[in-house]
Design a protein around this motif. Sequence first.
Motif, PDB file in Angstrom:
ATOM      1  N   PRO A 111       0.825  -1.218   0.000  1.00  0.00           N
ATOM      2  CA  PRO A 111       0.000   0.000   0.000  1.00  0.00           C
ATOM      3  C   PRO A 111       0.861   1.271   0.000  1.00  0.00           C
ATOM      4  CG  PRO A 111       0.008  -1.000   2.187  1.00  0.00           C
ATOM      5  CD  PRO A 111       0.718  -1.961   1.279  1.00  0.00           C
ATOM      6  N   THR A 112       0.939   1.907  -1.156  1.00  0.00           N
ATOM      7  CA  THR A 112       1.782   3.109  -1.292  1.00  0.00           C
ATOM      8  C   THR A 112       1.035   4.297  -1.886  1.00  0.00           C
ATOM      9  OG1 THR A 112       2.541   2.291  -3.451  1.00  0.00           O
ATOM     10  CG2 THR A 112       3.923   1.786  -1.540  1.00  0.00           C
ATOM     11  N   GLU A 113      -0.187   4.078  -2.402  1.00  0.00           N
ATOM     12  CA  GLU A 113      -0.926   5.171  -3.037  1.00  0.00           C
ATOM     13  C   GLU A 113      -2.362   5.236  -2.513  1.00  0.00           C
ATOM     14  OE1 GLU A 113      -0.892   5.238  -7.252  1.00  0.00           O
ATOM     15  OE2 GLU A 113       1.300   5.345  -7.417  1.00  0.00           O
ATOM     16  N   THR A 114      -2.921   6.447  -2.504  1.00  0.00           N
ATOM     17  CA  THR A 114      -4.320   6.617  -2.122  1.00  0.00           C
ATOM     18  C   THR A 114      -5.221   6.059  -3.214  1.00  0.00           C
ATOM     19  OG1 THR A 114      -3.833   8.624  -0.858  1.00  0.00           O
ATOM     20  CG2 THR A 114      -6.107   8.282  -1.532  1.00  0.00           C
ATOM     21  N   ILE A 115      -6.102   5.123  -2.839  1.00  0.00           N
ATOM     22  CA  ILE A 115      -7.041   4.574  -3.830  1.00  0.00           C
ATOM     23  C   ILE A 115      -8.466   5.075  -3.590  1.00  0.00           C
ATOM     24  CG2 ILE A 115      -5.633   2.526  -4.215  1.00  0.00           C
ATOM     25  CD1 ILE A 115      -7.533   0.958  -2.433  1.00  0.00           C
ATOM     26  N   GLN A 116      -8.704   5.687  -2.413  1.00  0.00           N
ATOM     27  CA  GLN A 116     -10.034   6.230  -2.124  1.00  0.00           C
ATOM     28  C   GLN A 116      -9.936   7.217  -0.955  1.00  0.00           C
ATOM     29  OE1 GLN A 116     -12.968   3.226  -1.218  1.00  0.00           O
ATOM     30  NE2 GLN A 116     -14.702   4.642  -1.320  1.00  0.00           N
ATOM     31  N   ILE A 117     -10.735   8.281  -1.018  1.00  0.00           N
ATOM     32  CA  ILE A 117     -10.822   9.253   0.063  1.00  0.00           C
ATOM     33  C   ILE A 117     -12.265   9.282   0.566  1.00  0.00           C
ATOM     34  CG2 ILE A 117     -10.495  11.654   0.767  1.00  0.00           C
ATOM     35  CD1 ILE A 117      -8.503  11.958  -1.515  1.00  0.00           C
ATOM     36  N   LEU A 118     -12.461   9.029   1.860  1.00  0.00           N
ATOM     37  CA  LEU A 118     -13.795   9.010   2.463  1.00  0.00           C
ATOM     38  C   LEU A 118     -14.034  10.342   3.173  1.00  0.00           C
ATOM     39  CD1 LEU A 118     -13.589   5.425   4.044  1.00  0.00           C
ATOM     40  CD2 LEU A 118     -14.292   6.070   1.724  1.00  0.00           C
ATOM     41  N   THR A 119     -15.137  11.004   2.814  1.00  0.00           N
ATOM     42  CA  THR A 119     -15.379  12.364   3.303  1.00  0.00           C
ATOM     43  C   THR A 119     -16.692  12.491   4.082  1.00  0.00           C
ATOM     44  OG1 THR A 119     -16.425  12.968   1.194  1.00  0.00           O
ATOM     45  CG2 THR A 119     -14.053  13.373   1.417  1.00  0.00           C
ATOM     46  N   ASN A 120     -17.228  11.405   4.624  1.00  0.00           N
ATOM     47  CA  ASN A 120     -18.536  11.431   5.279  1.00  0.00           C
ATOM     48  C   ASN A 120     -18.529  12.115   6.642  1.00  0.00           C
ATOM     49  OD1 ASN A 120     -18.441   9.321   3.238  1.00  0.00           O
ATOM     50  ND2 ASN A 120     -20.529   8.820   3.870  1.00  0.00           N
ATOM     51  N   HIS A 121     -17.397  12.131   7.335  1.00  0.00           N
ATOM     52  CA  HIS A 121     -17.345  12.799   8.634  1.00  0.00           C
ATOM     53  C   HIS A 121     -17.317  14.317   8.452  1.00  0.00           C
ATOM     54  CE1 HIS A 121     -17.151   9.486  11.449  1.00  0.00           C
ATOM     55  NE2 HIS A 121     -16.222   8.885  10.716  1.00  0.00           N
ATOM     56  N   GLN A 122     -17.893  15.019   9.418  1.00  0.00           N
ATOM     57  CA  GLN A 122     -18.009  16.464   9.336  1.00  0.00           C
ATOM     58  C   GLN A 122     -16.997  17.199  10.206  1.00  0.00           C
ATOM     59  OE1 GLN A 122     -20.262  17.625   7.024  1.00  0.00           O
ATOM     60  NE2 GLN A 122     -20.369  15.392   6.667  1.00  0.00           N
ATOM     61  N   ASN A 123     -16.066  16.466  10.775  1.00  0.00           N
ATOM     62  CA  ASN A 123     -15.033  17.095  11.606  1.00  0.00           C
ATOM     63  C   ASN A 123     -13.824  16.163  11.642  1.00  0.00           C
ATOM     64  OD1 ASN A 123     -13.727  18.786  13.604  1.00  0.00           O
ATOM     65  ND2 ASN A 123     -15.769  19.432  14.286  1.00  0.00           N
ATOM     66  N   GLU A 124     -12.879  16.473  12.507  1.00  0.00           N
ATOM     67  CA  GLU A 124     -11.656  15.688  12.593  1.00  0.00           C
ATOM     68  C   GLU A 124     -11.964  14.213  12.844  1.00  0.00           C
ATOM     69  OE1 GLU A 124      -9.677  17.545  15.832  1.00  0.00           O
ATOM     70  OE2 GLU A 124      -9.231  19.395  14.741  1.00  0.00           O
ATOM     71  N   VAL A 125     -11.258  13.325  12.128  1.00  0.00           N
ATOM     72  CA  VAL A 125     -11.420  11.885  12.319  1.00  0.00           C
ATOM     73  C   VAL A 125     -10.292  11.424  13.244  1.00  0.00           C
ATOM     74  CG1 VAL A 125     -11.754   9.665  11.199  1.00  0.00           C
ATOM     75  CG2 VAL A 125     -12.315  11.763   9.963  1.00  0.00           C
ATOM     76  N   TRP A 126     -10.687  10.867  14.385  1.00  0.00           N
ATOM     77  CA  TRP A 126      -9.717  10.552  15.424  1.00  0.00           C
ATOM     78  C   TRP A 126      -9.288   9.089  15.453  1.00  0.00           C
ATOM     79  CZ3 TRP A 126     -11.939  13.595  20.249  1.00  0.00           C
ATOM     80  CH2 TRP A 126     -11.727  14.966  20.039  1.00  0.00           C
ATOM     81  N   PHE A 127     -10.134   8.199  14.943  1.00  0.00           N
ATOM     82  CA  PHE A 127      -9.798   6.779  15.071  1.00  0.00           C
ATOM     83  C   PHE A 127     -10.353   6.003  13.884  1.00  0.00           C
ATOM     84  CE2 PHE A 127      -9.666   2.503  16.770  1.00  0.00           C
ATOM     85  CZ  PHE A 127      -8.553   2.520  17.591  1.00  0.00           C
ATOM     86  N   VAL A 128      -9.649   4.936  13.513  1.00  0.00           N
ATOM     87  CA  VAL A 128     -10.091   4.076  12.422  1.00  0.00           C
ATOM     88  C   VAL A 128      -9.572   2.668  12.689  1.00  0.00           C
ATOM     89  CG1 VAL A 128      -8.087   4.552  10.943  1.00  0.00           C
ATOM     90  CG2 VAL A 128     -10.250   3.900   9.910  1.00  0.00           C
ATOM     91  N   GLN A 129     -10.403   1.646  12.391  1.00  0.00           N
ATOM     92  CA  GLN A 129      -9.971   0.262  12.625  1.00  0.00           C
ATOM     93  C   GLN A 129     -10.740  -0.705  11.732  1.00  0.00           C
ATOM     94  OE1 GLN A 129     -10.954  -2.269  16.260  1.00  0.00           O
ATOM     95  NE2 GLN A 129      -8.849  -1.672  16.749  1.00  0.00           N
ATOM     96  N   PHE A 130     -10.008  -1.606  11.048  1.00  0.00           N
ATOM     97  CA  PHE A 130     -10.623  -2.672  10.268  1.00  0.00           C
ATOM     98  C   PHE A 130     -11.127  -3.765  11.197  1.00  0.00           C
ATOM     99  CE2 PHE A 130      -8.038  -0.966   6.728  1.00  0.00           C
ATOM    100  CZ  PHE A 130      -9.003  -0.952   5.728  1.00  0.00           C
ATOM    101  N   SER A 131     -12.184  -4.455  10.770  1.00  0.00           N
ATOM    102  CA  SER A 131     -12.685  -5.605  11.520  1.00  0.00           C
ATOM    103  C   SER A 131     -11.692  -6.751  11.403  1.00  0.00           C
ATOM    104  CB  SER A 131     -14.060  -6.030  10.995  1.00  0.00           C
ATOM    105  OG  SER A 131     -13.980  -6.404   9.631  1.00  0.00           O
ATOM    106  N   ASN A 132     -11.842  -7.735  12.251  1.00  0.00           N
ATOM    107  CA  ASN A 132     -10.903  -8.860  12.274  1.00  0.00           C
ATOM    108  C   ASN A 132     -10.972  -9.712  11.011  1.00  0.00           C
ATOM    109  OD1 ASN A 132      -9.935  -8.665  15.221  1.00  0.00           O
ATOM    110  ND2 ASN A 132     -12.159  -8.600  15.417  1.00  0.00           N
ATOM    111  N   ASN A 133     -12.152  -9.772  10.375  1.00  0.00           N
ATOM    112  CA  ASN A 133     -12.275 -10.538   9.129  1.00  0.00           C
ATOM    113  C   ASN A 133     -11.948  -9.702   7.897  1.00  0.00           C
ATOM    114  OD1 ASN A 133     -14.520  -8.897   8.782  1.00  0.00           O
ATOM    115  ND2 ASN A 133     -16.006 -10.518   9.232  1.00  0.00           N
ATOM    116  N   GLY A 134     -11.632  -8.416   8.102  1.00  0.00           N
ATOM    117  CA  GLY A 134     -11.247  -7.541   7.007  1.00  0.00           C
ATOM    118  C   GLY A 134     -12.371  -7.048   6.141  1.00  0.00           C
ATOM    119  N   ASP A 135     -13.618  -7.386   6.488  1.00  0.00           N
ATOM    120  CA  ASP A 135     -14.758  -7.023   5.642  1.00  0.00           C
ATOM    121  C   ASP A 135     -15.372  -5.663   5.987  1.00  0.00           C
ATOM    122  OD1 ASP A 135     -14.488  -9.402   4.299  1.00  0.00           O
ATOM    123  OD2 ASP A 135     -16.005 -10.455   5.499  1.00  0.00           O
ATOM    124  N   TYR A 136     -15.001  -5.123   7.123  1.00  0.00           N
ATOM    125  CA  TYR A 136     -15.585  -3.852   7.558  1.00  0.00           C
ATOM    126  C   TYR A 136     -14.501  -2.909   8.062  1.00  0.00           C
ATOM    127  CZ  TYR A 136     -20.066  -6.314   7.461  1.00  0.00           C
ATOM    128  OH  TYR A 136     -21.165  -7.035   7.066  1.00  0.00           O
TER     129      TYR A 136
END
Length: 416
Positions: A111-136
């Motif tokens: 993973p070296t390039e941006t493939i998608q930018i998610l803009t749904n949040h309306q303020n600073e995004v503080w945390f992000v985590q994939f699910s254990n099965n990688g589907d979410y």
Amino acid sequence: MDISQALGLLRKQISALKISKEKVHKLAYELLTLKGLDLGCIDCDAVHELRKGLISKLEKVLPPPITLPERRLEHLVEMAVCAQIDGCTYHSSSEMISLYGDHHCNRDQFPTETIQILTNHQNEVWFVQFSNNGDYLASSSRDCTAIIWKVQDDNRVTPRHLLRSHKSPVSFVTWSPDDTMLLTCGNMEVLKLWDVETGTCKRTFGNDDFIVSSCAWFPDSKRLVCGSSDPKKGIYMWDCEGNEIKAWKGMRMPKVLDLAVTPDGENLISIFSDKEITILNLTTSAERVISEGHSITSLSVSGDSKFLIVNLNSQEIHMWDIAGEWTKPLKYEGHRQQRYVIRSCFGGVNSMFIASGSEDSKVYIWNRRNSKPIEILSGHMTTVNCVSWNPKRFNMLASASDDYTIRIWGPSVQSR
């Protein structure tokens, strides 16, 4: 007897007599230690070279049953496989490695390039985590919401549930091991449990008097633990119905800044009072305390339960072994961190990589064997607060930033 005479004796007489291997090994040991010689005037490097040369000659004159230990072939194969992996900077393949061809994971699948930018949040995004099965993917924001995202087959990420219930910014989320539930922590607020399938809030833990700073799951997905920044509250273990199972609290209990349960369920790891890591074995109650010289901002545990990493405000990341075999940590440098809470993560096959956000708006990635970053990813406009590596799709990374966005990173366009 000099060395040449000893070699002649081994070659012509000892092996022919078929005496025990133990006696031959003892004789070789006596030769290797140069017993009886005055070494005061001999250079140590010269002695080392003499020993190396002697070993080489012994291997030529002694029969194989004496010089080759048991399971030697298995050992050589293991060495060859490990050498291929160790020599691969971008190793991220779970496929079997063959001895009949050179192994090499190239940068094109990293993973070296941006493939998608998610803009749904309306303020600073503080945390992000994939699910254990990688589907979410789950994210939390200063806008007082959390979002559950679905990872599609083509690696595109789409929103599934917007979680609205917290009255303050959401600082932390964590998936249950079976991925059916999600915990969210409000900034200086209570803990909430969500149903992933429906996106509904199933339960609220604590009350306005119990301020949750961090939380974690046990492997059975039936118990959870959370810590409070209020020293009087300590650490609580609950079941999913809200029943208290156990508590660690008292007058001497320091404030809890962060905590984690190892995936095997054996250890509870907590960050106490800025500079102290406590590893509690939940079976034996044995406790190990690690002291750091600078303030710790966050904690993360490897998927195999063997290592932990902590982010320090001294602009370093330290990796410790949980079993306690290391007296000093491995250190990773390059990113910027002084004022913000930056969270790092393990990733890749066998947690081979470490990724981290940075106050200079970049994402840094290290092969954990090397203190210097192998990749520095640019794209965000300001501080990157958190990163998460997809545990099932090793070429997929997510990052959360104060620029209100989440970036999904993948291989370069040319390699897709």
